[in-house]
Design a protein around this motif. Structure first.
Motif, PDB file in Angstrom:
ATOM      1  N   GLN A 188       0.828  -1.202   0.000  1.00  0.00           N
ATOM      2  CA  GLN A 188       0.000   0.000   0.000  1.00  0.00           C
ATOM      3  C   GLN A 188       0.864   1.256   0.000  1.00  0.00           C
ATOM      4  O   GLN A 188       0.573   2.230  -0.705  1.00  0.00           O
ATOM      5  CB  GLN A 188      -0.920  -0.005   1.229  1.00  0.00           C
ATOM      6  CG  GLN A 188      -1.911   1.145   1.269  1.00  0.00           C
ATOM      7  CD  GLN A 188      -2.870   1.120   0.101  1.00  0.00           C
ATOM      8  OE1 GLN A 188      -3.449   0.084  -0.210  1.00  0.00           O
ATOM      9  NE2 GLN A 188      -3.023   2.258  -0.580  1.00  0.00           N
ATOM     10  N   LEU A 191       2.227   2.071  -3.424  1.00  0.00           N
ATOM     11  CA  LEU A 191       1.231   2.723  -4.282  1.00  0.00           C
ATOM     12  C   LEU A 191       1.019   4.182  -3.886  1.00  0.00           C
ATOM     13  O   LEU A 191       0.865   5.063  -4.755  1.00  0.00           O
ATOM     14  CB  LEU A 191      -0.097   1.967  -4.216  1.00  0.00           C
ATOM     15  CG  LEU A 191      -0.094   0.535  -4.782  1.00  0.00           C
ATOM     16  CD1 LEU A 191      -1.474  -0.083  -4.646  1.00  0.00           C
ATOM     17  CD2 LEU A 191       0.356   0.525  -6.241  1.00  0.00           C
ATOM     18  N   GLU A 192       1.007   4.454  -2.586  1.00  0.00           N
ATOM     19  CA  GLU A 192       0.771   5.821  -2.123  1.00  0.00           C
ATOM     20  C   GLU A 192       1.890   6.771  -2.550  1.00  0.00           C
ATOM     21  O   GLU A 192       1.650   7.960  -2.779  1.00  0.00           O
ATOM     22  CB  GLU A 192       0.640   5.832  -0.597  1.00  0.00           C
ATOM     23  CG  GLU A 192      -0.637   5.160  -0.090  1.00  0.00           C
ATOM     24  CD  GLU A 192      -0.644   5.024   1.415  1.00  0.00           C
ATOM     25  OE1 GLU A 192       0.373   5.388   2.057  1.00  0.00           O
ATOM     26  OE2 GLU A 192      -1.663   4.544   1.964  1.00  0.00           O
ATOM     27  N   ARG A 194       4.060   6.171  -5.235  1.00  0.00           N
ATOM     28  CA  ARG A 194       4.583   5.729  -6.517  1.00  0.00           C
ATOM     29  C   ARG A 194       5.110   6.881  -7.354  1.00  0.00           C
ATOM     30  O   ARG A 194       5.996   6.679  -8.190  1.00  0.00           O
ATOM     31  CB  ARG A 194       3.534   4.949  -7.289  1.00  0.00           C
ATOM     32  CG  ARG A 194       2.306   5.716  -7.713  1.00  0.00           C
ATOM     33  CD  ARG A 194       1.286   4.815  -8.403  1.00  0.00           C
ATOM     34  NE  ARG A 194       1.863   4.192  -9.592  1.00  0.00           N
ATOM     35  CZ  ARG A 194       1.278   3.226 -10.307  1.00  0.00           C
ATOM     36  NH1 ARG A 194       0.097   2.747  -9.920  1.00  0.00           N
ATOM     37  NH2 ARG A 194       1.854   2.733 -11.387  1.00  0.00           N
ATOM     38  N   THR A 204       6.541   0.898 -13.270  1.00  0.00           N
ATOM     39  CA  THR A 204       5.128   1.256 -13.409  1.00  0.00           C
ATOM     40  C   THR A 204       4.264   0.025 -13.665  1.00  0.00           C
ATOM     41  O   THR A 204       3.179  -0.125 -13.092  1.00  0.00           O
ATOM     42  CB  THR A 204       4.943   2.257 -14.565  1.00  0.00           C
ATOM     43  OG1 THR A 204       5.629   3.460 -14.235  1.00  0.00           O
ATOM     44  CG2 THR A 204       3.469   2.571 -14.791  1.00  0.00           C
ATOM     45  N   LEU A 207       3.878  -1.928 -10.418  1.00  0.00           N
ATOM     46  CA  LEU A 207       3.013  -1.187  -9.491  1.00  0.00           C
ATOM     47  C   LEU A 207       1.548  -1.296  -9.913  1.00  0.00           C
ATOM     48  O   LEU A 207       0.652  -1.373  -9.071  1.00  0.00           O
ATOM     49  CB  LEU A 207       3.440   0.277  -9.425  1.00  0.00           C
ATOM     50  CG  LEU A 207       4.756   0.554  -8.685  1.00  0.00           C
ATOM     51  CD1 LEU A 207       5.171   2.010  -8.876  1.00  0.00           C
ATOM     52  CD2 LEU A 207       4.628   0.229  -7.197  1.00  0.00           C
ATOM     53  N   ASP A 208       1.306  -1.307 -11.214  1.00  0.00           N
ATOM     54  CA  ASP A 208      -0.063  -1.484 -11.705  1.00  0.00           C
ATOM     55  C   ASP A 208      -0.600  -2.866 -11.325  1.00  0.00           C
ATOM     56  O   ASP A 208      -1.789  -3.023 -11.006  1.00  0.00           O
ATOM     57  CB  ASP A 208      -0.110  -1.312 -13.229  1.00  0.00           C
ATOM     58  CG  ASP A 208       0.041   0.135 -13.653  1.00  0.00           C
ATOM     59  OD1 ASP A 208      -0.143   1.033 -12.803  1.00  0.00           O
ATOM     60  OD2 ASP A 208       0.341   0.372 -14.847  1.00  0.00           O
ATOM     61  N   ILE A 210       0.303  -4.559  -8.656  1.00  0.00           N
ATOM     62  CA  ILE A 210      -0.004  -4.462  -7.229  1.00  0.00           C
ATOM     63  C   ILE A 210      -1.348  -3.783  -7.022  1.00  0.00           C
ATOM     64  O   ILE A 210      -2.183  -4.233  -6.225  1.00  0.00           O
ATOM     65  CB  ILE A 210       1.106  -3.681  -6.493  1.00  0.00           C
ATOM     66  CG1 ILE A 210       2.406  -4.491  -6.490  1.00  0.00           C
ATOM     67  CG2 ILE A 210       0.684  -3.354  -5.063  1.00  0.00           C
ATOM     68  CD1 ILE A 210       3.595  -3.743  -5.926  1.00  0.00           C
ATOM     69  N   ALA A 211      -1.572  -2.716  -7.746  1.00  0.00           N
ATOM     70  CA  ALA A 211      -2.827  -1.968  -7.611  1.00  0.00           C
ATOM     71  C   ALA A 211      -4.028  -2.825  -7.998  1.00  0.00           C
ATOM     72  O   ALA A 211      -5.125  -2.669  -7.433  1.00  0.00           O
ATOM     73  CB  ALA A 211      -2.780  -0.717  -8.478  1.00  0.00           C
TER      74      ALA A 211
END
Length: 267
Positions: A188, A191-192, A194, A204, A207-208, A210-211
């Motif tokens: 989390q 993402l906060e 990024r 990127t 991270l996408d 993960i999101a």
């Protein structure tokens, strides 16, 4: 010259060869085939034969009326089938009697209570017989899953192995739960923050991922995927740092999030 005394096998030593067992058997189908043999022989008593599913009763009836089969081939075929079915019953009896003893003990029965039911005279004999029965439902994990030797010592050793394996599995599950409890807040934070992480396309992309998985991350498979994605972010950021010789973050908050991710995937 006297022959040397033969050494007996250790009571915990597994059997050398895996015993041949009947295993799974469609007993109703076999009884049905035997019923057909008697019908073909015009056996007058076949109408009194128990249902195909009533194995014990059907076997007793077939035994009592074996002489109704006229041909030697039919008698031989039927007798061999009955031998097979009795052997199957013997295997099943051990399994189910062991379960019955287990249920009796769980309900507070003492070995003194079980001695008459197990056709033995003493509580110690009941205990030993129950342990031998348990060999039918246990396998030796250290010997390629072979059946356990039918001695109390071998059963106790198999039970010890099973308990040790169960304890190890519980520890592994607890450790995985601990790791995943740490993983979710770390993901989390990535993402906060990024915007402060190096954006070379690969970072990127992960991270996408993960999101996408984080909002509904509940199953073991999803947790494994989440860890894989966090590891991928760390891997790509380290690759960038090695290639550029500079930090892969542009803000202190992102730096803290990155450091936490490194710690959780390497800890």
């Amino acid at each position: 010259m006297a022959r040397p005394a033969r050494k007996s096998a250790a009571p915990t030593k597994p059997l050398r060869k895996k015993p041949v067992r009947i295993g799974t058997l469609d007993t109703a189908a076999v009884i049905g085939e035997l019923r057909q043999l008697h019908e073909d022989a015009e056996d007058k008593e076949v109408g009194r034969m128990p249902a195909d599913e009533e194995l014990f009763g059907a076997l007793l009836h077939l035994e009592a009326n074996a002489g109704a089969l006229k041909s030697e081939m039919a008698r031989r075929q039927a007798a061999i089938a009955r031998v097979r079915l009795w052997e199957y019953l013997r295997e099943q009896a051990d399994l189910h009697q062991a379960k019955a003893v287990e249920h009796a003990r769980a309900a507070g029965a003492e070995w003194t209570d079980l001695a008459p039911a197990l056709a033995v005279n003493t509580p110690s004999a009941a205990y030993n017989k129950a342990k031998r029965l348990q060999a039918a439902v246990l396998t030796d994990a250290s010997r390629d899953g072979r059946p356990v030797r039918r001695t109390p010592e071998a059963v106790l050793e198999a039970e010890r192995q099973a308990a040790a394996q169960a304890a190890a599995a519980r520890r592994a599950e607890e450790e995985a739960a601990r790791r995943y409890a740490l993983l979710t807040p770390v993901a989390q934070r990535l993402l906060e923050h990024r915007a402060g992480l190096d954006d070379d396309g690969e970072v990127t992309y992960w991270l996408d991922q993960i999101a996408a998985v984080l909002p509904s991350c509940q199953t073991a498979t999803q947790m494994v995927s989440l860890r894989t994605y966090v590891e991928a972010v760390v891997r790509e950021m380290r690759k960038t740092e090695r290639a550029t010789g500079r930090p892969a973050v542009s803000t202190s908050e992102a730096g803290h999030a990155y450091a936490a991710a490194v710690e959780v995937v390497t800890g």
